[in-house]
Design a protein around this motif. Sequence first.
Motif, PDB file in Angstrom:
ATOM      1  N   ASN A 246      39.101  27.413  49.674  1.00 14.51           N
ATOM      2  CA  ASN A 246      38.377  28.614  49.313  1.00 14.51           C
ATOM      3  C   ASN A 246      39.365  29.653  48.661  1.00 14.51           C
ATOM      4  OD1 ASN A 246      40.117  29.912  51.183  1.00 14.51           O
ATOM      5  ND2 ASN A 246      39.000  29.031  52.821  1.00 14.51           N
ATOM      6  N   ARG A 247      38.662  30.772  48.383  1.00 20.82           N
ATOM      7  CA  ARG A 247      39.446  31.838  47.698  1.00 20.82           C
ATOM      8  C   ARG A 247      40.088  32.882  48.679  1.00 20.82           C
ATOM      9  NH1 ARG A 247      34.610  31.646  44.339  1.00 20.82           N
ATOM     10  NH2 ARG A 247      35.183  30.742  42.345  1.00 20.82           N
ATOM     11  N   ALA A 248      40.167  32.603  49.889  1.00 25.26           N
ATOM     12  CA  ALA A 248      40.955  33.562  50.840  1.00 25.26           C
ATOM     13  C   ALA A 248      42.397  33.987  50.490  1.00 25.26           C
ATOM     14  CB  ALA A 248      40.834  32.747  52.248  1.00 25.26           C
ATOM     15  N   MET A 249      42.943  32.969  49.661  1.00 22.71           N
ATOM     16  CA  MET A 249      44.342  33.282  49.409  1.00 22.71           C
ATOM     17  C   MET A 249      44.456  33.788  48.113  1.00 22.71           C
ATOM     18  SD  MET A 249      46.402  32.958  51.935  1.00 22.71           S
ATOM     19  CE  MET A 249      47.276  32.081  53.018  1.00 22.71           C
ATOM     20  N   GLN A 250      43.506  34.508  47.556  1.00 23.60           N
ATOM     21  CA  GLN A 250      43.589  35.247  46.295  1.00 23.60           C
ATOM     22  C   GLN A 250      43.756  36.759  46.600  1.00 23.60           C
ATOM     23  OE1 GLN A 250      40.213  34.446  43.808  1.00 23.60           O
ATOM     24  NE2 GLN A 250      41.070  32.188  43.476  1.00 23.60           N
ATOM     25  N   VAL A 251      45.096  37.243  46.552  1.00 25.36           N
ATOM     26  CA  VAL A 251      45.432  38.626  46.791  1.00 25.36           C
ATOM     27  C   VAL A 251      45.853  39.450  45.446  1.00 25.36           C
ATOM     28  CG1 VAL A 251      46.597  39.994  48.249  1.00 25.36           C
ATOM     29  CG2 VAL A 251      45.931  37.917  49.241  1.00 25.36           C
ATOM     30  N   PHE A 252      44.924  40.400  45.277  1.00 26.27           N
ATOM     31  CA  PHE A 252      45.385  41.205  44.032  1.00 26.27           C
ATOM     32  C   PHE A 252      45.504  42.442  44.354  1.00 26.27           C
ATOM     33  CE2 PHE A 252      42.308  37.953  42.419  1.00 26.27           C
ATOM     34  CZ  PHE A 252      42.906  37.352  41.426  1.00 26.27           C
ATOM     35  N   PHE A 253      46.381  43.093  43.736  1.00 28.87           N
ATOM     36  CA  PHE A 253      46.863  44.710  43.845  1.00 28.87           C
ATOM     37  C   PHE A 253      46.714  44.974  42.488  1.00 28.87           C
ATOM     38  CE2 PHE A 253      49.202  42.399  47.012  1.00 28.87           C
ATOM     39  CZ  PHE A 253      48.897  43.139  48.267  1.00 28.87           C
ATOM     40  N   GLY A 256      49.529  48.840  42.959  1.00 27.76           N
ATOM     41  CA  GLY A 256      49.968  48.871  44.276  1.00 27.76           C
ATOM     42  C   GLY A 256      48.868  48.655  45.348  1.00 27.76           C
ATOM     43  N   ARG A 257      47.571  48.799  44.934  1.00 26.30           N
ATOM     44  CA  ARG A 257      46.463  49.042  45.771  1.00 26.30           C
ATOM     45  C   ARG A 257      45.895  47.647  45.945  1.00 26.30           C
ATOM     46  NH1 ARG A 257      42.679  53.772  47.086  1.00 26.30           N
ATOM     47  NH2 ARG A 257      40.748  52.523  47.841  1.00 26.30           N
ATOM     48  N   PHE A 258      45.626  47.178  47.191  1.00 30.39           N
ATOM     49  CA  PHE A 258      44.826  46.112  47.074  1.00 30.39           C
ATOM     50  C   PHE A 258      43.333  46.149  46.860  1.00 30.39           C
ATOM     51  CE2 PHE A 258      41.719  43.534  49.826  1.00 30.39           C
ATOM     52  CZ  PHE A 258      42.276  42.238  49.461  1.00 30.39           C
ATOM     53  N   VAL A 259      42.996  45.169  45.947  1.00 38.51           N
ATOM     54  CA  VAL A 259      41.592  45.346  45.391  1.00 38.51           C
ATOM     55  C   VAL A 259      40.861  43.821  45.576  1.00 38.51           C
ATOM     56  CG1 VAL A 259      41.875  47.079  44.221  1.00 38.51           C
ATOM     57  CG2 VAL A 259      42.243  44.976  43.298  1.00 38.51           C
ATOM     58  N   LYS A 260      39.544  43.829  45.603  1.00 47.46           N
ATOM     59  CA  LYS A 260      38.786  42.772  45.464  1.00 47.46           C
ATOM     60  C   LYS A 260      38.104  42.783  44.245  1.00 47.46           C
ATOM     61  CE  LYS A 260      37.994  41.291  50.301  1.00 47.46           C
ATOM     62  NZ  LYS A 260      37.580  42.001  51.444  1.00 47.46           N
ATOM     63  N   SER A 261      38.409  41.740  43.425  1.00 51.88           N
ATOM     64  CA  SER A 261      37.674  42.117  41.909  1.00 51.88           C
ATOM     65  C   SER A 261      37.160  40.604  41.630  1.00 51.88           C
ATOM     66  CB  SER A 261      38.640  42.619  41.163  1.00 51.88           C
ATOM     67  OG  SER A 261      38.191  42.388  39.877  1.00 51.88           O
ATOM     68  N   GLN A 262      35.895  40.443  41.164  1.00 51.98           N
ATOM     69  CA  GLN A 262      35.387  39.135  40.700  1.00 51.98           C
ATOM     70  C   GLN A 262      35.960  38.969  39.192  1.00 51.98           C
ATOM     71  OE1 GLN A 262      31.136  39.411  40.467  1.00 51.98           O
ATOM     72  NE2 GLN A 262      31.236  39.022  42.908  1.00 51.98           N
ATOM     73  N   LEU A 263      36.475  40.193  38.619  1.00 53.35           N
ATOM     74  CA  LEU A 263      36.890  39.971  37.267  1.00 53.35           C
ATOM     75  C   LEU A 263      38.469  39.412  37.367  1.00 53.35           C
ATOM     76  CD1 LEU A 263      36.664  41.093  34.147  1.00 53.35           C
ATOM     77  CD2 LEU A 263      38.648  42.590  35.105  1.00 53.35           C
ATOM     78  N   LEU A 264      39.142  39.864  38.440  1.00 52.68           N
ATOM     79  CA  LEU A 264      40.380  39.330  38.572  1.00 52.68           C
ATOM     80  C   LEU A 264      40.249  37.768  38.754  1.00 52.68           C
ATOM     81  CD1 LEU A 264      42.146  42.516  39.909  1.00 52.68           C
ATOM     82  CD2 LEU A 264      42.410  41.320  37.580  1.00 52.68           C
ATOM     83  N   THR A 265      39.488  37.443  39.849  1.00 49.39           N
ATOM     84  CA  THR A 265      39.373  36.148  40.360  1.00 49.39           C
ATOM     85  C   THR A 265      39.020  35.172  39.257  1.00 49.39           C
ATOM     86  OG1 THR A 265      38.758  36.750  42.295  1.00 49.39           O
ATOM     87  CG2 THR A 265      37.797  34.613  41.627  1.00 49.39           C
ATOM     88  N   ALA A 266      37.921  35.619  38.199  1.00 44.05           N
ATOM     89  CA  ALA A 266      37.579  34.908  37.301  1.00 44.05           C
ATOM     90  C   ALA A 266      38.751  34.770  36.143  1.00 44.05           C
ATOM     91  CB  ALA A 266      36.589  35.678  36.621  1.00 44.05           C
ATOM     92  N   ALA A 267      39.470  35.648  36.017  1.00 43.56           N
ATOM     93  CA  ALA A 267      40.573  35.793  35.086  1.00 43.56           C
ATOM     94  C   ALA A 267      41.665  34.538  35.469  1.00 43.56           C
ATOM     95  CB  ALA A 267      41.270  37.007  34.677  1.00 43.56           C
TER      96      ALA A 267
END
Length: 653
Positions: A246-253, A256-267
């Motif tokens: 699953n995508r639980a281990m996709q961690v983007f900052f 410096g700030r934690f975000v959830k972003s479909q754009l970043l996941t897609a990239a």
Amino acid sequence: MEKILQLPPHIADLIAAGEVVERPASVAKELIENAIDAGAASITVEIQNGGMASIRVSDDGVGIPEEDLATAFLRHATSKLRTAEDLSAIGTLGFRGEALAAIAAVSRLDVFSRSRGRDTGAALSLEGGVPGDVTAAGCPEGTTMVVRDLFFNTPARLKFMKKDSAEGAAVAGVVQHLSLSHPHIAFHFIKDGQSQFRTPGDSQLKNAVYAALGREFALGLLSVRGSGDGIGVEGFVSRPLCGRGNRAMQVFFVNGRFVKSQLLTAALEEAYQNQIMKGRFPGCVLHITLPKDRVDVNVHPAKTVVKFVNDREVFSAVCHVVRDALDAGETPAEREAPAEVRPTAVPKRDFYQQMDVRSFREAHTDRKGAFVTSVPPVASELGGRLTVSDVFRRPGPAGPAAETRPLTVRESVPLPTAETPAAAVAAVAAAVEAVEPPPAKEPAALPLTPPDKEEAKQDTLLPEEPAPWRFAGEVLRTYIVAEDGADVWLIDKHAAHERINFDRLRTHQEPVMVQQLLTPEILRLSAEDAAALSEHLTLLNQFGFEAEDFGGGSLLLRSIPADLDAAMAAETLEEIAQKLRTVGSADGEGARDALLHTMACKAAIKGGWKSDERELTALIGKVQSGEVRYCPHGRPVAVKLTRYEIERMFKRA
Ligand code: ADP
Ligand code: MG
């Protein structure tokens, strides 16, 4: 820190009135961010019942001056934001001066704080936002906030809370993310009395990843670093073969700030096109940095939304940088990386939620190796009970008794608790004494019939038991210096201990003592290594490893030998697997030998480790008795420096 002032109303109005306190995780986030702002080097977060019963955040930051303590809880009170211009400069953390007020309003809150450089601290309790009196309090430098009974006065809110386990998981997520965005800070997260993880705070992102997200994940990562269009992308991504379910281990900052972003996941996922199996997802810990005017991270302070001015640019930067890293594959430097993050290289850690001998000893001994009672770890930090052999892995008595000294004695003692440190430590010490070998017998068995004179005389003529060699010290954290009355001995502590372990393991008849892992660990191995281990599960079991084949090159590990540092379990099994692969499958003796050698070595104290003086003294006893001469590899364990040789060096002889 600046003095705390209330923001003028026009500035307060500029700030979107975000609801801060949604659930325990949002409380934890605000409190931890305050601790970060206060310049903390280490932060401990402890929750009970998912944070609903209590959330405690302690830091060693600048502290809040006594005279400001009450002000800090007023709405729009902040020491961080003065003017409207400051607002555009809000980088990562939203300073709005309302978190403490909002949290205090819906909980029972206690704060203890001591400003840097001051002699005393101050305490304040608030209930439903109503403050009591500020009182003087003895506390360490820094701040501790304890938030209890969240939403006790807003029953409607309580209804929205999920199960404790879900709230606790959300808090864990917050602590993980903040640990990963602040690898220079040492985080310790404790849930219901159990230590969950501890990051080293050594500024190495990979070490924080290893601690907060686990070894198995960390070892499957490739490092990534690059930029495009002024957008920096740095961190770690899964190797294509280490995709996840699953995508639980996709961690983007972002900045410096934690975000959830479909754009970043897609990239990210675009970069793995045709490289990863269907239904598997890459994991990552990626820090994306871009100029502040090209991103709005302050859309909602409590949320994790991010808006990019130009989505396309960000997408292509992330995708290209990740793809380049995948194309380059593993460089030798990266292949070595996991070795660097091996726990042995990281002093502050608790990766396996298990206490281990070494950290216990380090926490309990002063520089001279003496037992200290002043700062016992609380039981919760150590995860329950500890066996005596965990405290001191003492070799048995000299002589044949050593062979039969059962490894199965399981002497449990309660861990020291914060309430009764001295008593508890005394109990540990007493229990250590209890498993101490009995004193050596008199040299000769005295006859039961009255001795005649001749015998009595002979008795006195028996050679006296030699005086024990004197422990003179340890040098280079590796060699014990001992004195036998006439000469000086240098003893290699690892080699000596390894030999003792080897003999003990070789001769023992009974099952070894094991330590159960708090949660079974899944070890991902190469197919060959997994097969080699799976072929010898029974043998592994005899040595204390309870494991089962988990399929797909992994092994489920439930317990490990009691005298093995839990943090070394995986690496030990890998080593065993390598050796087993060179042994024919029909060669039972060869396989046993492989385990003997590896276990003797891994369970031994290491050169470079801090050791307890009593352990070293016990090793001296073994060398003195003549039982321990060579390590299992044939290297000498002790060398003698005679008085004559020393005198010659000084031209006295
Ligand atoms: P903000 O963080 O937006 O300033 P808060 O309500 O979270 O607002 O905190 C109010 C003020 O209390 C902070 O500006 C800071 O001066 C002080 N404060 C809060 N927590 C801490 C802490 N852990 N250490 C030092 N000061 C703190
Ligand atoms: Mg704050």
